[in-house]
Write a protein that holds these residues in place. Structure first.
Motif, PDB file in Angstrom:
ATOM      1  N   ILE A 220       0.828  -1.028   0.105  1.00 44.71           N
ATOM      2  CA  ILE A 220       0.014   0.115   0.028  1.00 44.71           C
ATOM      3  C   ILE A 220       0.830   1.360   0.079  1.00 44.71           C
ATOM      4  CG2 ILE A 220      -1.891  -1.265   1.242  1.00 44.71           C
ATOM      5  CD1 ILE A 220      -0.964   0.489   3.824  1.00 44.71           C
ATOM      6  N   ALA A 221       0.380   2.329  -0.375  1.00 42.27           N
ATOM      7  CA  ALA A 221       1.200   3.642  -0.132  1.00 42.27           C
ATOM      8  C   ALA A 221      -0.071   4.787  -0.076  1.00 42.27           C
ATOM      9  CB  ALA A 221       1.744   3.949  -1.776  1.00 42.27           C
ATOM     10  N   LEU A 222       0.563   5.813   1.072  1.00 48.95           N
ATOM     11  CA  LEU A 222       0.046   6.592   1.541  1.00 48.95           C
ATOM     12  C   LEU A 222       0.689   7.975   1.310  1.00 48.95           C
ATOM     13  CD1 LEU A 222      -1.122   4.362   3.245  1.00 48.95           C
ATOM     14  CD2 LEU A 222      -1.893   6.407   5.065  1.00 48.95           C
ATOM     15  N   GLY A 223       0.193   9.023   0.922  1.00 45.08           N
ATOM     16  CA  GLY A 223       0.817  10.236   0.085  1.00 45.08           C
ATOM     17  C   GLY A 223       1.409  11.135   1.427  1.00 45.08           C
ATOM     18  N   CYS A 231       5.485   3.588   1.351  1.00 47.19           N
ATOM     19  CA  CYS A 231       4.721   2.233   0.862  1.00 47.19           C
ATOM     20  C   CYS A 231       4.979   1.438   1.968  1.00 47.19           C
ATOM     21  CB  CYS A 231       5.390   1.780  -0.351  1.00 47.19           C
ATOM     22  SG  CYS A 231       5.648   2.976  -1.648  1.00 47.19           S
ATOM     23  N   THR A 232       4.144   0.434   2.421  1.00 51.28           N
ATOM     24  CA  THR A 232       4.298  -0.666   3.362  1.00 51.28           C
ATOM     25  C   THR A 232       3.938  -1.935   2.380  1.00 51.28           C
ATOM     26  OG1 THR A 232       3.545   0.681   4.862  1.00 51.28           O
ATOM     27  CG2 THR A 232       3.952  -1.560   5.397  1.00 51.28           C
ATOM     28  N   LEU A 233       5.088  -2.840   2.506  1.00 49.65           N
ATOM     29  CA  LEU A 233       5.032  -4.211   1.775  1.00 49.65           C
ATOM     30  C   LEU A 233       4.092  -5.119   2.940  1.00 49.65           C
ATOM     31  CD1 LEU A 233       5.225  -6.504  -0.248  1.00 49.65           C
ATOM     32  CD2 LEU A 233       7.631  -6.438   0.538  1.00 49.65           C
ATOM     33  N   PHE A 234       3.142  -5.721   2.786  1.00 46.05           N
ATOM     34  CA  PHE A 234       2.685  -6.817   3.923  1.00 46.05           C
ATOM     35  C   PHE A 234       2.965  -7.984   3.088  1.00 46.05           C
ATOM     36  CE2 PHE A 234       0.315  -2.879   4.783  1.00 46.05           C
ATOM     37  CZ  PHE A 234       0.498  -2.844   6.151  1.00 46.05           C
TER      38      PHE A 234
END
Ligand code: FAD
Length: 441
Positions: A220-223, A231-234
């Motif tokens: 996911i990515a939050l601005g 970005c967070t890779l799960f």
């Protein structure tokens, strides 16, 4: 007025301290890390969180709403990135004002610390780790991290905002009837970065939470305000496709090129970030009770760590602070009664949020990519348009309302049941009517 000691100055600690000081109590706040405004190991990294209605209400209560909202990046919906690079947008809410807000954890922490110290006169002690607590006398054993020396801090009433590995909860686990369960997920997470473009602007639409759903895992990515995205890779820890299967930089590059082809060109430091950033654990924690007489109460992750997939852990922790402050006001001098009433009121909600957050992991990493799921979401929105008071989508109840989480969950289950019965009744009536009409002709 009473004397309160708050342990932990992360997200909920300074907010709780503000609530208590605003009510006229004498408050001290203790934190194991150094003051992030002076010396922050995270200052260069922008880790962000989704702030929504429940959290905003609490921030407004203590006068932090305006300052925090000036720093957020609003997100109106999800942008799903398919493996072929195509994207699908889905609005979060049913109303124009239904947005969630990307906020910097560090920035929020610093704003709340400033407010606690400057506006409310809270004394904050940094670099002090709570090593142990005496549940009977309220005494805390604190380590001065600079000197290594241990000191005893007497308390009247202490509130543990010391997060998922709470020292207070650890001691409470030795109470004979303390109920505790901890579940560690098979998935962990790693934070990465999409920096701002050459002109300093966002390289993806900033008003969306970007998701790369890939079945068993996702990114996911939050601005952020500076044009970057966190970005967070799960991803699973173990197995053929997992963190442990990455042997070298080439594996990392190949994996990202295969799975997130449209993101890779935007991540020039991908391999370095992957190598240098930690891989962290995800867990849920449930426990009961949340207090010991009038001595200790647990707030936030110390009481109920949830996985981050509903974007509600902090929002729920902030709501804890509001409810605890309300209970303290209601029960006056009887702090023990206030602690007990707070735990009773919040525990079912924390349990409901735990389940919702776990379910949402499957929704985010897998279901959002399916047409059937998008169709059901569209049906939900249609049902809301037709019956705005009776049918409110679960996401809206959780994110854009103050309906307690347990009630939101139960209400959504009821709505789905009733709508299913209604649709079947309609189909049966329609088919019956057609058959009758055909028979009469
Ligand atoms: C990857 C990830 C993404 C997330 N995204 C979101 C999101 O989008 N929206 C959302 O609402 N929530 C989100 N959360 C959840 C959110 O981060 C937590 O719910 C929130 O930080 C809880 O606040 P807290 O104050 O209880 O704990 P923390 O913020 O963890 O604060 C605890 C503090 O206590 C201090 N401390 C710990 N032990 C001691 C000790 N022994 N002595 C003294 N001090 C101590 C720590 O240093 C820390 O400062 C996310 C969580 C993760 C892991």
């Amino acid at each position: 007025m009473a004397r309160f000691t708050v342990i932990g100055a992360g997200l909920s600690g300074p907010l709780m301290a503000c609530y208590l000081a605003k009510a006229g109590h004498d408050v001290e706040l203790w934190e194991k890390r150094p003051d992030p405004r002076v010396d922050s190991a995270d200052a260069g990294r922008s880790i962000n969180l989704a702030l929504s209605m429940r959290g905003i209400r609490a921030l407004e209560d203590v006068g932090a709403g305006e300052a925090v909202m000036a720093t957020v990046t609003p997100m109106r919906g999800r942008m799903m990135h398919a493996i072929d690079g195509s994207t699908t947008y889905q609005a979060y809410g049913t109303e124009a004002e239904h947005v969630i807000n990307s906020v910097s954890r560090l920035g929020l922490n610093m704003t709340l610390l400033d407010l606690a110290e400057k506006k409310y006169g809270v004394t904050v002690h940094f670099d002090r780790t709570c090593e142990d607590v005496d549940l009977e006398t309220g005494a805390l054993t604190m380590r001065n991290n600079a000197t290594g020396a241990l000191e005893t801090v007497a308390t009247e009433h202490a509130i543990a905002c010391d997060g998922v590995n709470s020292a207070v909860r650890r001691r409470m686990q030795s109470m004979p009837r303390f109920d505790y369960d901890q579940v560690v997920l098979d998935h962990g997470y790693k934070e990465l970065c999409i920096p701002a473009g050459a002109d300093g602007t966002h390289q993806l639409r900033p008003d969306c939470l970007h998701i790369w759903p890939r079945g068993n895992f996702m990114m996911i990515a939050l601005g952020n305000l500076d044009g970057s995205f966190t970005c967070t890779l799960f991803w699973p820890f173990d197995g053929p496709h997992s963190f442990s299967a990455m042997n070298d930089d080439k594996d990392v590059e190949a994996f990202f090129k295969k799975m997130f082809p449209d993101a890779v060109p935007l991540m020039p430091d991908l391999v370095k970030d992957y190598r240098e950033n930690p891989t962290s654990v995800l867990m849920t924690i449930r426990c009961k009770p949340w207090h010991v007489g009038d001595r200790f109460a647990l707030v936030g992750d110390a009481a109920h760590a949830v996985v981050p997939f509903y974007g509600q852990g902090m929002n729920c922790s902030f709501e804890d602070c509001r409810i605890l402050a309300e209970m303290l006001e209601k029960h006056g001098d009887d702090i023990g009664a206030a602690f007990e009433a707070y735990g009773k009121a919040r525990k079912p909600d924390a349990d409901a949020l735990r389940d919702l957050a776990l379910d949402n992991f499957i929704e985010m990493r897998d279901l959002v990519a399916s047409r059937w799921f998008l169709f059901k979401k569209a049906l939900g929105k249609l049902a809301h348009k037709l019956m705005p008071k009776t049918f409110i989508p679960l996401y809206s109840l959780v994110t854009f309302s103050h309906v307690p989480y347990a009630e939101a969950k139960a209400r959504s289950e009821r709505q789905v049941r009733n709508t299913t019965v209604g649709v079947w009744a309609f189909v049966i009536a329609l088919v019956g009517g057609l058959l009758l009409w055909a028979a009469r002709r």
